[in-house]
Design an enzyme around this catalytic site. Structure first.
Site, short mmCIF file in Angstrom:
data_model
loop_
_atom_site.label_atom_id
_atom_site.label_comp_id
_atom_site.label_asym_id
_atom_site.label_seq_id
_atom_site.Cartn_x
_atom_site.Cartn_y
_atom_site.Cartn_z
N ASP A 34 0.84 -1.20 0.00
CA ASP A 34 0.00 0.00 0.00
C ASP A 34 0.87 1.24 0.00
OD1 ASP A 34 -1.99 -1.77 0.22
OD2 ASP A 34 -2.80 -1.03 2.13
N PHE A 37 2.22 1.95 -3.39
CA PHE A 37 1.12 2.41 -4.23
C PHE A 37 0.82 3.88 -3.93
CE2 PHE A 37 -3.30 3.08 -5.34
CZ PHE A 37 -3.42 2.43 -6.55
N ASP A 38 0.70 4.19 -2.64
CA ASP A 38 0.38 5.57 -2.25
C ASP A 38 1.48 6.54 -2.68
OD1 ASP A 38 -1.98 4.73 -1.12
OD2 ASP A 38 -1.14 4.51 0.90
N SER A 95 -13.25 7.84 -2.14
CA SER A 95 -12.08 7.35 -1.43
C SER A 95 -11.67 8.40 -0.39
CB SER A 95 -10.99 7.15 -2.47
OG SER A 95 -9.86 6.67 -1.88
N LEU A 96 -10.53 8.22 0.24
CA LEU A 96 -10.04 9.21 1.21
C LEU A 96 -8.65 9.66 0.80
CD1 LEU A 96 -10.79 7.60 4.70
CD2 LEU A 96 -11.76 9.72 3.82
N GLU A 126 -10.98 8.17 14.15
CA GLU A 126 -11.44 6.76 14.14
C GLU A 126 -10.35 5.87 13.59
OE1 GLU A 126 -14.69 6.98 11.42
OE2 GLU A 126 -15.61 8.62 12.52
N LYS A 128 -8.85 3.33 10.90
CA LYS A 128 -9.05 3.06 9.48
C LYS A 128 -9.02 1.53 9.32
CE LYS A 128 -7.42 4.31 4.88
NZ LYS A 128 -7.71 3.03 4.34
N ASP A 130 -9.06 -2.08 7.69
CA ASP A 130 -8.46 -2.54 6.45
C ASP A 130 -9.22 -3.75 5.91
OD1 ASP A 130 -6.77 -2.64 4.35
OD2 ASP A 130 -5.06 -3.45 5.45
N ARG A 149 -18.21 -1.03 -3.16
CA ARG A 149 -17.92 0.32 -3.64
C ARG A 149 -17.93 0.36 -5.18
NH1 ARG A 149 -12.75 3.89 -2.02
NH2 ARG A 149 -11.61 2.36 -3.23
N GLU A 185 -17.10 -1.16 6.52
CA GLU A 185 -16.10 -2.09 6.02
C GLU A 185 -16.46 -3.51 6.43
OE1 GLU A 185 -14.00 0.05 4.63
OE2 GLU A 185 -12.17 -1.06 4.20
N TYR A 237 -19.08 3.15 9.54
CA TYR A 237 -18.43 4.39 9.96
C TYR A 237 -18.90 5.64 9.25
CZ TYR A 237 -15.64 2.61 6.06
OH TYR A 237 -15.24 2.08 4.87
N LYS A 324 -1.93 7.16 7.46
CA LYS A 324 -1.67 5.72 7.36
C LYS A 324 -0.40 5.33 8.10
CE LYS A 324 -3.01 3.48 3.65
NZ LYS A 324 -3.22 3.10 2.23
N CYS A 418 27.19 -3.62 -19.43
CA CYS A 418 26.18 -4.61 -19.07
C CYS A 418 26.84 -5.77 -18.31
CB CYS A 418 25.49 -5.13 -20.33
SG CYS A 418 24.37 -6.49 -19.97
N CYS A 421 26.42 -8.96 -20.87
CA CYS A 421 27.06 -9.09 -22.19
C CYS A 421 28.18 -8.10 -22.40
CB CYS A 421 26.01 -8.97 -23.29
SG CYS A 421 25.32 -7.31 -23.45
N CYS A 436 20.94 -1.67 -21.13
CA CYS A 436 21.85 -2.34 -22.04
C CYS A 436 21.18 -2.27 -23.43
CB CYS A 436 22.05 -3.79 -21.62
SG CYS A 436 22.82 -4.76 -22.93
N CYS A 442 21.90 -9.66 -25.97
CA CYS A 442 22.16 -9.78 -24.53
C CYS A 442 21.36 -10.97 -23.97
CB CYS A 442 21.75 -8.48 -23.83
SG CYS A 442 21.91 -8.55 -22.05
S1 IVH Z 1 -15.01 7.38 5.89
C1 IVH Z 1 -16.28 9.69 1.81
N1 IVH Z 1 -14.01 6.04 7.85
O1 IVH Z 1 -10.84 3.62 3.70
C2 IVH Z 1 -15.39 8.67 2.40
N2 IVH Z 1 -13.54 5.29 5.66
O2 IVH Z 1 -8.80 4.37 1.77
C3 IVH Z 1 -15.97 8.13 3.65
N3 IVH Z 1 -12.18 3.24 5.59
O3 IVH Z 1 -13.02 4.30 1.03
C4 IVH Z 1 -15.11 7.11 4.21
N4 IVH Z 1 -11.99 2.96 7.75
O4 IVH Z 1 -13.43 2.16 2.52
C5 IVH Z 1 -14.10 6.14 6.53
N5 IVH Z 1 -13.23 4.95 9.74
C6 IVH Z 1 -13.33 5.03 8.41
C7 IVH Z 1 -12.72 4.10 7.54
C8 IVH Z 1 -12.84 4.26 6.17
C9 IVH Z 1 -11.69 2.46 6.58
C10 IVH Z 1 -11.97 2.95 4.17
C11 IVH Z 1 -13.09 3.33 3.24
C12 IVH Z 1 -12.47 4.32 2.31
C13 IVH Z 1 -11.05 3.89 2.33
C14 IVH Z 1 -10.09 4.91 1.82
#
Ligand code: IVH
Length: 701
Positions: A34, A37-38, A95-96, A126, A128, A130, A149, A185, A237, A324, A418, A421, A436, A442
């Protein structure tokens, strides 16, 4: 960075991010961490802001990753339901924004302060969670719909499966609104995850990489009764503000808990950055004792009036941000550095490390990416380095510990030739890597291209590192087309090859003639053409002739194809050597037309769910494709609804036991092939079950 370099990097990042998003959300089998990716997403955001001329509404920076049901046969878990009904979300499911730095949380708070201009507000902090996101709809207190989603606009309807998840009430209690939505979730706790993977291993199925993938795969199972046994839980949430009339988010969640909905109590109202930081610090260590996975903290502006004022970007709310937690790190000694040449000629430095435990595995090698990264780290052999898991297999070095540097440790010199080669390396202005240029001579590049061609996602031919080495050393294969000229006699003359292994290889070669055009296109190894782009090109042009005849402008009409990819495809298909290769592959019977997955071959298995177990004369992936191509479904575990168990050599004892219990017939590969119409199974093996040959997989690390 100059404009051309930026354009190349933007195209590269978009392809990488799209590809990995698909692996994450659709296949449930990510190959990148992750964190990586981020970081790549943030790099793309920065570049797009700096070079707005390359803006695209399709960029991954503007779209949420999509979990929409994969096309037939493309899902990682064989029991995953194909073809969920997709329904629109009433409010987009976004997403967030995320960060790994506290200072960016401070900036978020400062931005909110400024935008809200004196309006009093608090933060709801709160966990997050997973897992995989879900949107529940209640009408008159009854659960009426559950959508994933999806792409944020529409999601897969998984209502029947969600009804089997304990803790999600079918009927609410108390003073609930007439109609509302609530989001959260679906999670698989560690204990359920371990039990599921133990069971999968006993049944010879690939274990899930992590609880998130397991939760997401389980939510899309064919059989709702099976979902009930997966040990999934749910935590909610977010109630879209449009859906209810509370003053604050925390009040809405408190009410939801009173109506009987599962809402976490691990949340706090914070009054400023100090309280937010204290919450983060607490959970950074306390989360290790939770029974399920969390990957950060979500900080939301609590007052709904303030949320409305702040609004949304195309992809995420401006009133929330995720902090994160960083992936686990290990510190170990750098023993030496190897330089590996990939199929494109790119040279990658790879660190040999004193073995160290990291997230449950022993790490001995890690990538250093490129010369710039080595210079940036100012790395020396003998240094103590920090290693992080980069997705599935390849860990990477993220830093060094300067305090433990041995005096006089020498800076390693990046090679100027290289390592394979000896050709002098070159580096284009816009490139991050040294290359190379000896493409045709090669050995590492030639073997790399062969390995890519035979790989599972490409032609799925049973050959790994050692086999390709042998073919190369014996002069049997320099190009992909050469593979189709190899005879059994030649195979048997190679060291260690016996009749059975030779036959298995030839059968898999034969089966590759059924691989759809889009995968053949991917297998050709055109630079910048990953699986997604190959699919787009195949769909757009339909066959290789139309693709080869396309101008650069016509290539640009394909979704997600920019200048760089268009140029790369155009040049590849105007190179006489490549055209000759394609002609030979075509003559060998490979598919160079048709879009989409395997065309329907027959409906011989229509309405039947077939479970497979054991080893076959073709790979299991191809066997599953074959089931689907004949109208059937590939199931993951035996139940009363299974039509039959297709058993190869050494089928799983657990599956056989279940067949006996439910009275499910067991069918051999030979019997199975006989069920399929003659013409439709042409090109696929119909012989008896050979024992599995010990064919090695290509592994770098
Ligand atoms: S609030 C408008 N609260 O994390 C967005 N999301 O990486 C409202 N997630 O898409 C989302 N824990 O699937 C919210 N306490 C939490 C969360 C949460 C996990 C997820 C959610 C979101 C993703 C973003």
């Amino acid at each position: 960075m100059d404009i051309q370099a930026a354009q190349i990097r933007i195209a590269e990042l978009r392809e990488i991010l799209r590809e990995n998003s698909r692996r994450y959300y659709v296949d449930n089998a990510p190959t990148m961490s992750d964190y990586e990716f981020d970081q790549l997403m943030h790099e793309l955001e920065r570049l797009e802001a700096e070079f707005p001329q390359f803006d695209s509404p399709d960029s991954p920076t503007r779209r949420v990753g999509s979990d929409l049901d994969a096309p037939v046969g493309a899902n990682a878990e064989s029991g995953a339901r194909q073809g969920f009904v997709q329904r629109p979300h009433r409010y987009p499911m976004l997403s967030l924004g995320n960060t790994y730095s506290i200072s960016e949380i401070e900036e978020f708070a400062a931005r909110a302060d400024k935008a809200l201009d004196g309006m009093p507000f608090t933060y709801s902090c709160e966990l997050k969670f997973d897992g995989t996101a879900i949107c529940l709809s209640y009408r008159k207190g009854r659960l009426v719909q559950a959508l994933t989603r999806g792409d944020g606009i529409q999601g897969d309807d998984v209502t029947e499966n969600v009804r089997r998840i304990p803790g999600i009430p079918q009927q609410l209690q108390g003073d609930y609104p007439e109609e509302f939505e609530i989001r959260g979730e679906i999670l698989m706790p560690y204990a359920a995850f371990d039990a599921l993977n133990r069971e999968r291993e006993a049944q010879e199925e690939a274990p899930f990489a992590n609880p998130r993938n397991a939760a997401s795969g389980s939510l899309k199972l064919i059989d709702p009764e099976e979902v009930a046994h997966r040990g999934l839980i749910c935590t909610l949430y977010h109630i879209p503000a449009e859906s209810v009339t509370f003053a604050s988010h925390s009040e809405a969640l408190d009410a939801a808990a009173r109506w009987g909905l599962p809402v976490s109590e691990d949340r706090r109202i914070c009054h400023g950055i100090h309280e937010i930081k204290a919450f983060i610090d607490h959970w950074d260590s306390a989360r290790k004792f939770l029974p399920y996975a969390t990957d950060g903290i979500v900080i939301k502006i609590n007052e709904l009036a303030c949320q409305r004022m702040l609004g949304y970007t195309a992809k995420s709310p401006r009133w929330a941000v995720a902090y994160k937690f960083k992936a686990e790190q290990a510190c170990t000694e750098l023993l030496s550095i190897d330089y590996q040449v990939g199929r494109t000629g790119a040279v990658t430095p790879v660190a040999n490390l004193a073995p160290v435990q990291l997230s449950g595995t022993l790490v001995k090698r890690a990538t250093l990416n490129n010369a710039d990264q080595m210079a940036l780290l100012d790395i020396r052999v003998g240094d103590w380095v920090f290693v992080e898991k980069g997705g599935e297999i390849i860990p990477k070095i993220t830093g060094i510990d300067p305090a433990r540097r041995v005096p006089g440790a020498e800076r390693p010199a990046f090679p100027d030739r290289c390592p394979d080669c000896g050709t002098p390396l070159v580096r284009g202005e816009a490139e991050a890597k040294w290359f190379c240029p000896n493409q045709d001579g090669c050995p590492m590049q030639i073997k790399g291209r062969l390995l890519h061609f035979v790989s599972r996602k490409a032609m799925d031919i049973l050959a790994g590192d050692m086999t390709v080495d042998q073919f190369y050393a014996a002069g049997l294969a320099r190009t992909a087309a050469d593979l189709y000229d190899i005879s059994k006699y030649q195979l048997l003359s190679l060291e260690g090859w016996q009749d059975r292994a030779a036959q298995r290889f030839l059968d898999s070669l034969d089966a590759s003639r059924q691989v759809p055009f889009e995968r053949v296109l991917f297998a050709l190894g055109i630079r910048y053409v990953g699986e997604t782009t190959a699919k787009g090109l195949a769909r757009h042009f339909g066959d290789i002739d139309a693709l080869a005849a396309a101008t650069r402008e016509q290539l640009l009409e394909v979704e997600d194809v920019g200048e760089v990819i268009a140029c790369s495809v155009f040049e590849f298909l105007h190179n006489p050597a490549h055209l000759e290769q394609i002609a030979r592959l075509r003559a060998a019977g490979l598919r160079f037309s048709g879009a989409g997955q395997d065309a329907a071959l027959s409906d011989a298995l229509a309405g039947k769910t077939v479970v497979i177990s054991g080893n076959f004369s073709i790979s299991r992936e191809r066997m599953k494709d074959l089931i689907v191509a004949h109208g059937g479904k590939a199931g993951s575990s035996v139940s009363a609804r299974t039509a039959f168990l297709l058993a190869g050599a050494k089928p799983g004892p657990e599956k056989l036991r279940k067949c006996e219990k439910f009275g499910v017939p067991v069918v051999s590969e030979e019997e199975f092939m006989a069920m399929l119409p003659e013409t439709a199974s042409a090109g696929l093996p119909s012989g008896a079950n050979p024992q599995p040959a010990a064919i090695e997989e290509p592994t770098l690390f």
